[in-house]
Motif scaffolding. Structure first.
Motif, PDB file in Angstrom:
ATOM      1  N   ARG A  39       5.186 -21.230  81.482  1.00  0.00           N
ATOM      2  CA  ARG A  39       3.867 -21.133  82.106  1.00  0.00           C
ATOM      3  C   ARG A  39       3.087 -22.440  82.013  1.00  0.00           C
ATOM      4  N   ASP A  41       2.969 -26.626  82.871  1.00  0.00           N
ATOM      5  CA  ASP A  41       3.508 -27.623  83.789  1.00  0.00           C
ATOM      6  C   ASP A  41       4.768 -28.257  83.193  1.00  0.00           C
ATOM      7  N   TRP A 213      -1.085 -34.492  82.408  1.00  0.00           N
ATOM      8  CA  TRP A 213      -2.030 -33.569  81.790  1.00  0.00           C
ATOM      9  C   TRP A 213      -3.464 -33.984  82.117  1.00  0.00           C
ATOM     10  N   LEU A 216      -4.399 -32.910  85.700  1.00  0.00           N
ATOM     11  CA  LEU A 216      -4.344 -31.504  86.082  1.00  0.00           C
ATOM     12  C   LEU A 216      -5.754 -30.923  86.190  1.00  0.00           C
ATOM     13  N   GLN A 217      -5.983 -30.103  87.182  1.00  0.00           N
ATOM     14  CA  GLN A 217      -7.275 -29.438  87.312  1.00  0.00           C
ATOM     15  C   GLN A 217      -7.458 -28.368  86.233  1.00  0.00           C
ATOM     16  N   ASP A 218      -6.388 -27.642  85.972  1.00  0.00           N
ATOM     17  CA  ASP A 218      -6.425 -26.598  84.945  1.00  0.00           C
ATOM     18  C   ASP A 218      -5.547 -27.042  83.781  1.00  0.00           C
ATOM     19  N   ARG A 219      -6.130 -27.786  82.860  1.00  0.00           N
ATOM     20  CA  ARG A 219      -5.348 -28.342  81.759  1.00  0.00           C
ATOM     21  C   ARG A 219      -4.995 -27.265  80.738  1.00  0.00           C
ATOM     22  N   PRO A 220      -3.735 -27.207  80.327  1.00  0.00           N
ATOM     23  CA  PRO A 220      -3.363 -26.232  79.302  1.00  0.00           C
ATOM     24  C   PRO A 220      -3.923 -26.626  77.941  1.00  0.00           C
ATOM     25  N   ASP A 221      -4.054 -25.661  77.077  1.00  0.00           N
ATOM     26  CA  ASP A 221      -4.543 -25.900  75.722  1.00  0.00           C
ATOM     27  C   ASP A 221      -3.602 -26.860  75.003  1.00  0.00           C
TER      28      ASP A 221
END
Length: 301
Positions: A39, A41, A213, A216-221
């Motif tokens: 889930r 990138d 990273w 990215l618009q929606d950066r993962p934690d």
């Protein structure tokens, strides 16, 4: 450990150990592929894995195993561009196609090319019955990919380029398998090659992942990403280390074919973890993969 590995090279005990190592590598490689696709990138996840590869391998390379000497440094460094191209291919394919479609194609292209590479570089030859086993295995692998391609419902507009990239990446799998097998055999202590490989061949992706990273618009934690990277690095050590030791202990081509049973494990992961569906057709195709590997193994004795 190194002494025991070198003592059973080319023996019956070495053959049995190589068989178990190749199957273990197949299982772990399927987990590794799912972790990278997952889930998060795929560029970011691969970079996090390589960060941990460096952190975990560097102390071992510096203080535990014998240091490389002379041309051994060149052999280890030579793995970097090959594996960099492979990692780019995997990230590009995963970012465009579903795991259960892309993964079988990548793994399916590898065995045949590797068998030819092992014949050219190491003088290995397969019997007609072993070639039949390869055909059975490949029919299962590519049948699985085609079936998944026909039934997948997401991101269909990018599946064709994903499959093209996956096929090219499969060729890179064969290239790095043959090259790394040559390099680990040319290094007196196999763990010297493995430790320094993880140091040198993991310097490329972290920078790309950081750039990715950041944009990215929606950066993962980041904490979650680093935990994923740590898990992936542990799995990578086991997967790559196992198959490379298998290629040192026994035939490169056989180890490469057995490793491609990872497609069966990948399908199981896709079902239980990624919530893909597995019907009777997929079960038949996965059975063909396992049967082909069994034929290759038994016909080689």
């Amino acid at each position: 450990m190194s002494t025991w590995i070198t003592s059973i090279e080319g023996t019956e005990a070495g053959h049995h150990a190589a068989l178990l190592l190749a199957l273990f590598a197949a299982f772990l490689h399927a987990i590794f592929g799912a972790l990278q696709k997952g889930r998060v990138d795929p560029w970011v996840s691969r970079g996090a894995i390589d960060i941990w590869n460096n952190i975990l391998a560097l102390p071992i390379a510096l203080f535990v195993v014998p240091w490389p000497e002379g041309r051994e440094w060149l052999l280890i460094a030579g793995a970097l561009p090959i594996h960099f191209a492979y990692k780019l291919g995997m990230a590009l394919a995963y970012s465009r196609g579903a795991f259960t479609v892309v993964y079988p194609v990548v793994r399916g292209m590898g065995p045949v090319f590797t068998v030819f590479g092992a014949w050219i570089v190491f003088g290995e030859k397969f019997t007609p019955l072993q070639w039949l086993g390869i055909l059975v295995l490949l029919s299962g692998i590519f049948g699985l990919a085609i079936y998944n391609l026909r039934t997948i419902e997401v991101a269909r507009e990018t599946l064709v380029p994903a499959l093209a990239i996956a096929a090219i990446t499969g060729g890179l799998v064969a290239l790095y398998t043959t090259y790394d097998a040559y390099a680990i055999r040319a290094t007196p202590d196999p763990f010297t090659f493995l430790a320094w490989f993880f140091v040198i061949a993991s310097v490329d992706m972290p920078g790309i992942a950081l750039w990715r990273w950041w944009h990215l618009q929606d950066r993962p934690d980041p904490v979650r990403v680093m935990w994923l990277g740590f898990t992936g690095a542990i799995v990578a050590f086991g997967s790559f280390g196992s198959v490379m030791l298998a290629t040192r202990l026994d035939k490169v081509g056989e180890a490469a074919v057995l490793r491609e049973t990872s497609t069966v494990f990948a399908a199981a992961i896709g079902y239980f973890i990624l919530k893909d569906t597995i019907g009777p057709r997929r079960i038949v195709l996965m059975t063909l993969i396992a049967l082909g590997a069994i034929i290759v193994e038994l016909a080689g004795r």
